[in-house]
Write a protein that holds these residues in place. Structure first.
Motif, PDB file in Angstrom:
ATOM      1  N   SER A 137      29.244  43.562  40.751  1.00  0.00           N
ATOM      2  CA  SER A 137      29.885  44.850  40.999  1.00  0.00           C
ATOM      3  C   SER A 137      31.233  44.657  41.678  1.00  0.00           C
ATOM      4  N   SER A 138      32.177  45.543  41.357  1.00  0.00           N
ATOM      5  CA  SER A 138      33.498  45.479  41.989  1.00  0.00           C
ATOM      6  C   SER A 138      33.418  45.699  43.493  1.00  0.00           C
ATOM      7  N   ALA A 139      32.285  46.170  43.992  1.00  0.00           N
ATOM      8  CA  ALA A 139      32.107  46.334  45.431  1.00  0.00           C
ATOM      9  C   ALA A 139      31.950  45.008  46.144  1.00  0.00           C
ATOM     10  N   TYR A 140      31.578  43.942  45.406  1.00  0.00           N
ATOM     11  CA  TYR A 140      31.207  42.679  46.036  1.00  0.00           C
ATOM     12  C   TYR A 140      32.124  41.527  45.639  1.00  0.00           C
ATOM     13  N   LEU A 141      33.397  41.826  45.366  1.00  0.00           N
ATOM     14  CA  LEU A 141      34.363  40.809  44.972  1.00  0.00           C
ATOM     15  C   LEU A 141      35.137  40.289  46.179  1.00  0.00           C
ATOM     16  N   GLN A 142      35.588  39.033  46.093  1.00  0.00           N
ATOM     17  CA  GLN A 142      36.412  38.459  47.162  1.00  0.00           C
ATOM     18  C   GLN A 142      37.876  38.852  47.015  1.00  0.00           C
ATOM     19  N   PHE A 143      38.312  39.098  45.796  1.00  0.00           N
ATOM     20  CA  PHE A 143      39.656  39.598  45.527  1.00  0.00           C
ATOM     21  C   PHE A 143      39.570  41.102  45.287  1.00  0.00           C
ATOM     22  N   ALA A 144      40.722  41.748  45.211  1.00  0.00           N
ATOM     23  CA  ALA A 144      40.742  43.184  44.978  1.00  0.00           C
ATOM     24  C   ALA A 144      40.176  43.545  43.612  1.00  0.00           C
ATOM     25  N   ASP A 145      40.222  42.602  42.663  1.00  0.00           N
ATOM     26  CA  ASP A 145      39.686  42.871  41.330  1.00  0.00           C
ATOM     27  C   ASP A 145      39.292  41.562  40.669  1.00  0.00           C
ATOM     28  N   ARG A 146      38.638  41.679  39.511  1.00  0.00           N
ATOM     29  CA  ARG A 146      38.270  40.501  38.735  1.00  0.00           C
ATOM     30  C   ARG A 146      39.521  39.846  38.163  1.00  0.00           C
ATOM     31  N   ASP A 147      39.380  38.601  37.720  1.00  0.00           N
ATOM     32  CA  ASP A 147      40.556  37.890  37.219  1.00  0.00           C
ATOM     33  C   ASP A 147      40.726  38.104  35.721  1.00  0.00           C
ATOM     34  N   ILE A 148      41.726  37.459  35.152  1.00  0.00           N
ATOM     35  CA  ILE A 148      42.114  37.681  33.759  1.00  0.00           C
ATOM     36  C   ILE A 148      41.046  37.212  32.775  1.00  0.00           C
ATOM     37  N   LEU A 149      40.221  36.233  33.163  1.00  0.00           N
ATOM     38  CA  LEU A 149      39.224  35.704  32.229  1.00  0.00           C
ATOM     39  C   LEU A 149      38.175  36.752  31.889  1.00  0.00           C
ATOM     40  N   SER A 150      37.707  37.472  32.904  1.00  0.00           N
ATOM     41  CA  SER A 150      36.689  38.492  32.662  1.00  0.00           C
ATOM     42  C   SER A 150      37.217  39.577  31.734  1.00  0.00           C
ATOM     43  N   GLY A 151      38.471  39.955  31.896  1.00  0.00           N
ATOM     44  CA  GLY A 151      39.046  40.983  31.036  1.00  0.00           C
ATOM     45  C   GLY A 151      39.207  40.554  29.597  1.00  0.00           C
TER      46      GLY A 151
END
Length: 364
Positions: A137-151
């Protein structure tokens, strides 16, 4: 006043307030409500040859405030505690992989067929089992958002059926499902084929949550948590008409995660084979790695990441991301402040951009 408050609470049987959840429960079901909001400031710093909309010239940066996410989640059980549901709505605009026409993100009904989690049957709209970071979940990320690979390699949510569970005392987790294979909240399937997903995870020292920071290893019997995952997705879009030349895509992936004494690290690889309706098939791949460490246990954390992927069969078309982040946890993920800086390189465009993000998250 205290006696009045106690008496008022007594008028609501089986109600409890805990960790941002409001729980109502009766003999026929329960309801838990959670709200989550992310307030973000982004400063874009483009390549010297790139001009952003609203700026005076190439290379000029600009900043913007944004409510990145605002979500309401309702969960509970109905009829029996082995029959659970989840409804999640997004109020700040669509997420990648979700519908642009409705706030609906997740609508899930799950039956625990064995009563102990060994076999669960799930139907509805939810994230397909592909990609550890995407499933986090985006609630439990270390960065503000996921990185380019996930997208690039994961699509997020879809409508379908899935069987999942855990075996060997929780050391093995598995999931397998069949989905429409098109964007979420569509009225039907775009062709006669379906998307198929399978994932298996081995975690010898106990369950490793889909949460990037290490809040949990101190609770593990051996003070260390490790997980190894393998996954597969096949989605045949031939004849769907979603593109001029639709692809049949097969993705294989693997990931590993480690958590120990405030240190967290994971890596993930995707290999992709695509066969267009016309023209030769081709392969592309990508991987990412990320590590974080608590400088002050459960309070102050730093993290670094690297991600890259090959977008197509064309030469010199890699996309890369390098970044660093710092997070201060006031109440773990329920109230935290994050800042990250990342460098984005696109070989096809021949550009290198930078981005600074500041974000506050509150769960209530």
């Amino acid at each position: 006043m205290r006696h009045v408050l106690v008496a008022a609470l007594a008028l609501v049987p089986a109600a409890a307030l805990s960790q941002g959840h409001t729980l109502f429960e009766s003999e026929s079901g329960s309801l838990s409500i959670v709200n989550r909001a992310q307030f973000r400031f982004t400063r874009e710093l483009p390549d010297e040859d790139v001009q952003l909309v609203g700026t005076d010239g190439p290379g000029e940066g600009k900043g913007a405030f944004r409510i990145r996410r605002a979500k309401t989640e309702l969960t509970g059980w109905v009829w029996r505690k082995t029959l659970t549901y989840e409804l999640q709505l997004s109020w700040a605009g669509p997420e990648p992989g979700a519908s642009t026409q409705t706030p609906l993100e997740d609508l899930i009904l799950t039956w625990d067929a064995t009563g102990d989690g060994r076999l669960r049957l799930t139907g509805g709209q939810f994230k397909v089992p592909l990609g550890r970071q995407e499933m986090t979940s985006s609630a439990y990320l270390q960065f503000a958002d996921r990185d380019i690979l996930s997208g690039e390699f994961t699509r997020g949510r879809d409508v379908g059926l899935m069987a999942d569970g855990h075996l060997a005392g929780g050391k093995i987790e598995y999931a397998a499902g069949m989905f429409n294979g098109n964007p979420a909240s569509r009225l039907g399937n775009d062709n006669t084929a379906f998307q198929y997903n399978a994932r298996v995870v081995f975690q010898p020292f106990g369950s490793v949550r889909y949460s990037e920071s290490d809040f949990e290893s101190r609770l593990a019997p051996r003070r260390m948590l490790v997980a190894f995952g393998l996954e597969l997705e096949h989605n045949d879009l031939h004849g769907a008409g979603s593109r001029v030349n639709d692809d049949s895509t097969t993705i294989v992936g693997g990931d590993v995660v480690l958590k120990l004494r405030g240190l967290s690290a994971f890596g993930e690889y995707f290999g992709r084979h695509r066969a267009p309706e016309t023209g030769p098939s081709f392969r592309s791949d990508g991987w990412h790695a990320q590590a974080g460490y608590f400088l002050l246990r459960d309070r102050l954390e730093t993290a670094v990441r690297y991600a890259r992927f090959d977008a197509s069969d064309a030469p010199d078309d890699d996309v890369k991301e390098v970044g660093g982040a710092v997070s201060y946890f006031i109440n773990k993920h329920a109230l935290k402040v994050q800042a990250d800086l990342r460098r984005l390189e696109d070989e096809t465009r021949g550009t290198t951009d930078h981005e600074l993000r500041l974000q506050t998250q509150v769960i209530f």
